[in-house]
Design a protein around this motif. Structure first.
Motif, PDB file in Angstrom:
ATOM      1  N   GLY A 110      10.578   8.399  -1.045  1.00  0.00           N
ATOM      2  CA  GLY A 110      11.425   7.426  -1.340  1.00  0.00           C
ATOM      3  C   GLY A 110      10.831   6.012  -0.795  1.00  0.00           C
ATOM      4  N   ASP A 111      10.071   6.013   0.192  1.00  0.00           N
ATOM      5  CA  ASP A 111      10.254   4.804   1.802  1.00  0.00           C
ATOM      6  C   ASP A 111       8.837   4.375   0.555  1.00  0.00           C
ATOM      7  OD1 ASP A 111      12.476   5.213   2.496  1.00  0.00           O
ATOM      8  OD2 ASP A 111      11.900   6.625   3.160  1.00  0.00           O
ATOM      9  N   VAL A 112       7.564   5.082   0.987  1.00  0.00           N
ATOM     10  CA  VAL A 112       6.333   4.516   0.484  1.00  0.00           C
ATOM     11  C   VAL A 112       5.750   5.471  -0.365  1.00  0.00           C
ATOM     12  CG1 VAL A 112       5.617   6.164   2.955  1.00  0.00           C
ATOM     13  CG2 VAL A 112       4.424   3.874   2.108  1.00  0.00           C
ATOM     14  N   ARG A 113       4.572   4.669  -0.811  1.00  0.00           N
ATOM     15  CA  ARG A 113       3.861   5.570  -2.217  1.00  0.00           C
ATOM     16  C   ARG A 113       1.909   4.565  -1.689  1.00  0.00           C
ATOM     17  NH1 ARG A 113       7.902   3.678  -3.804  1.00  0.00           N
ATOM     18  NH2 ARG A 113       7.284   1.658  -3.494  1.00  0.00           N
ATOM     19  N   ILE A 114       1.008   5.587  -1.983  1.00  0.00           N
ATOM     20  CA  ILE A 114      -0.517   5.611  -1.322  1.00  0.00           C
ATOM     21  C   ILE A 114      -1.066   5.660  -2.612  1.00  0.00           C
ATOM     22  CG2 ILE A 114      -2.190   6.432   0.311  1.00  0.00           C
ATOM     23  CD1 ILE A 114      -0.675   7.758   2.018  1.00  0.00           C
ATOM     24  N   SER A 115      -1.978   5.395  -3.328  1.00  0.00           N
ATOM     25  CA  SER A 115      -2.563   5.092  -4.166  1.00  0.00           C
ATOM     26  C   SER A 115      -3.798   4.194  -3.872  1.00  0.00           C
ATOM     27  CB  SER A 115      -1.972   3.096  -5.038  1.00  0.00           C
ATOM     28  OG  SER A 115      -1.171   4.178  -6.052  1.00  0.00           O
ATOM     29  N   TYR A 116      -5.208   4.445  -4.543  1.00  0.00           N
ATOM     30  CA  TYR A 116      -6.543   4.262  -4.149  1.00  0.00           C
ATOM     31  C   TYR A 116      -7.049   3.919  -5.967  1.00  0.00           C
ATOM     32  CZ  TYR A 116     -11.385   5.348  -2.769  1.00  0.00           C
ATOM     33  OH  TYR A 116     -12.351   4.796  -2.740  1.00  0.00           O
TER      34      TYR A 116
END
Length: 403
Positions: free
Chosen positions: A102-108
């Protein structure tokens, strides 16, 4: 941001008449954080920044997640996500969610095509360039991004990514639900980076001149807050059409703008014995921090153990992205360039078997990694599930559950 910048044509006093060469008025826009109570910039547009002629739904890439159950450390090989069609993939719509909460998302993403115009109205983005080069056009001006750059883009900044090389630009995108800034302990009470900080304002590179582009009926993709009921992730998208191009700013000034910072300009903090991860911190957001581990001299006590001691993440999940060199503590685990390790709170972790002995007497580590520590559990996105190496959790014991 830590310091003031002024580019292009701005009036002598804010909120006063600023006229075009033909006598019309430029349109002043305040872009600010925390409801007029934090950093801001004033931008001067030739067009009306609020004018839109159409708005439709934008269906976002899959942002669903599943819990890390059973609770195990995981190894994700992000280069598996690069297909042969990378030349037709763009850096915005081509992102694949690897991990998130709910605070941060990591994508590539590995991209070869120019992205649409895009604005993230959920939070700031901190995009690390693993390899390749790109031009990032923004409403504030142009940034040049290359290998090792962090590209920090404030919430609601209209921009687009344009790859510029013959190889894909590989991007590790950290998207916050908050703002991303240098750690508070590095800053004076007025916002200057202090002497003990591992970098300073000279290392931060913003736009150098305004960017103006002509155009009519211009589409912009906007990622914004929705409801968990409607989108599953609480994030949704809208496609706006503007009557004129949003890159119509003739000048701006203030403390809020996009910038780049290259990881090679981070000056590592070392000691006689092993230093804890906070000395590697480079940025922070709400409920997470970003650290980088760079090539450096290591501990110089005569009995020092250079690799980390075993540690339990009581309050956080540790996400490490390996993007260069040889990471000493993970030798023998299968981790390499483009890998992520997820070490969750509730599980003790540390160096692989044999790594402690191999590190004794070593004076220099040639390693490069970007770490995100989160204070709420990270869940697996579809990209993370697709990239998983199922053998990693058992590498400390040498035995799997079926052994």
């Amino acid at each position: 941001m830590a310091f003031y910048r002024r580019l292009g044509d701005v009036p002598a006093k804010r909120h006063t008449q600023h006229r075009t060469p033909t006598g019309g008025l430029y349109h002043e826009e305040l872009m600010g954080e925390e409801g007029f109570s934090s950093d801001s910039s004033l931008l001067y547009h030739t067009g009306v920044p609020s004018a839109i002629v159409d708005a439709t739904e934008w269906e976002l890439p899959d942002l669903s997640t599943r819990e890390n159950r059973p609770l195990i450390p995981r190894h994700l090989q992000l280069h598996r996500l690069t297909g042969e069609d990378w030349k037709a993939v763009d850096a915005v719509t081509g992102r694949r969610l690897v991990l998130g909460n709910g605070d941060v998302r990591i994508s590539y993403v590995a991209a070869g095509e120019a992205s649409p115009l895009y604005r993230n109205a959920v939070g700031d983005e901190c995009v690390y360039v693993e390899s390749g080069t790109a031009t990032v056009e923004t409403v504030f001006g142009v940034l040049q991004a290359a290998e090792g750059d962090y590209v920090v883009i404030p919430r609601a900044t209209t921009h687009r990514w344009i790859p510029t090389g013959s190889d894909p630009v590989r991007l590790y995108a950290i998207e916050a639900d908050s703002h991303i800034a240098p750690p508070k302990r590095y800053l004076s009470r007025y916002g200057q980076l202090l002497e003990h900080a591992p970098y300073c304002e000279r290392d931060l590179h913003g736009p150098t001149e305004p960017l103006t582009v002509a155009g009519t009926d211009v589409e912009v993709l906007v990622k914004h807050r929705g409801s968990a009921r409607s989108s599953g992730s609480g994030i949704t998208g809208t496609r706006y059409v503007y009557p004129t191009h949003p890159f119509d700013v003739v000048g701006w000034d203030g403390f809020l703008y996009p910038y780049t910072f290259n990881i090679a300009d981070f000056e590592p903090i070392t000691g006689r014995v092993h230093q804890p991860p906070p000395v590697h911190q480079v940025f922070e957001g709400d409920n997470f921090v970003i650290c980088n581990f760079v090539p450096r001299k290591v501990d110089y006590h005569p009995l020092s153990i250079p690799v980390p001691y075993y540690h339990s993440n009581v309050d956080s999940d540790e996400v490490m992205f390996y993007c260069g060199g040889n990471y000493e503590a993970r030798k023998g685990s299968g981790i390499g360039q483009g890998s992520i390790s997820l070490h969750p709170g509730g599980h003790s972790h540390g160096p692989q078997p044999g790594a402690v002995e191999r590190s004794l007497g070593v004076e220099f580590f040639d390693e490069l990694a970007v770490m995100v520590d989160t204070f709420r559990p990270m869940e697996l996105g579809e990209g993370g599930i697709a990239a998983e190496d199922d053998a990693y959790a058992w590498t400390w014991s040498g035995r799997g559950p079926a052994s």
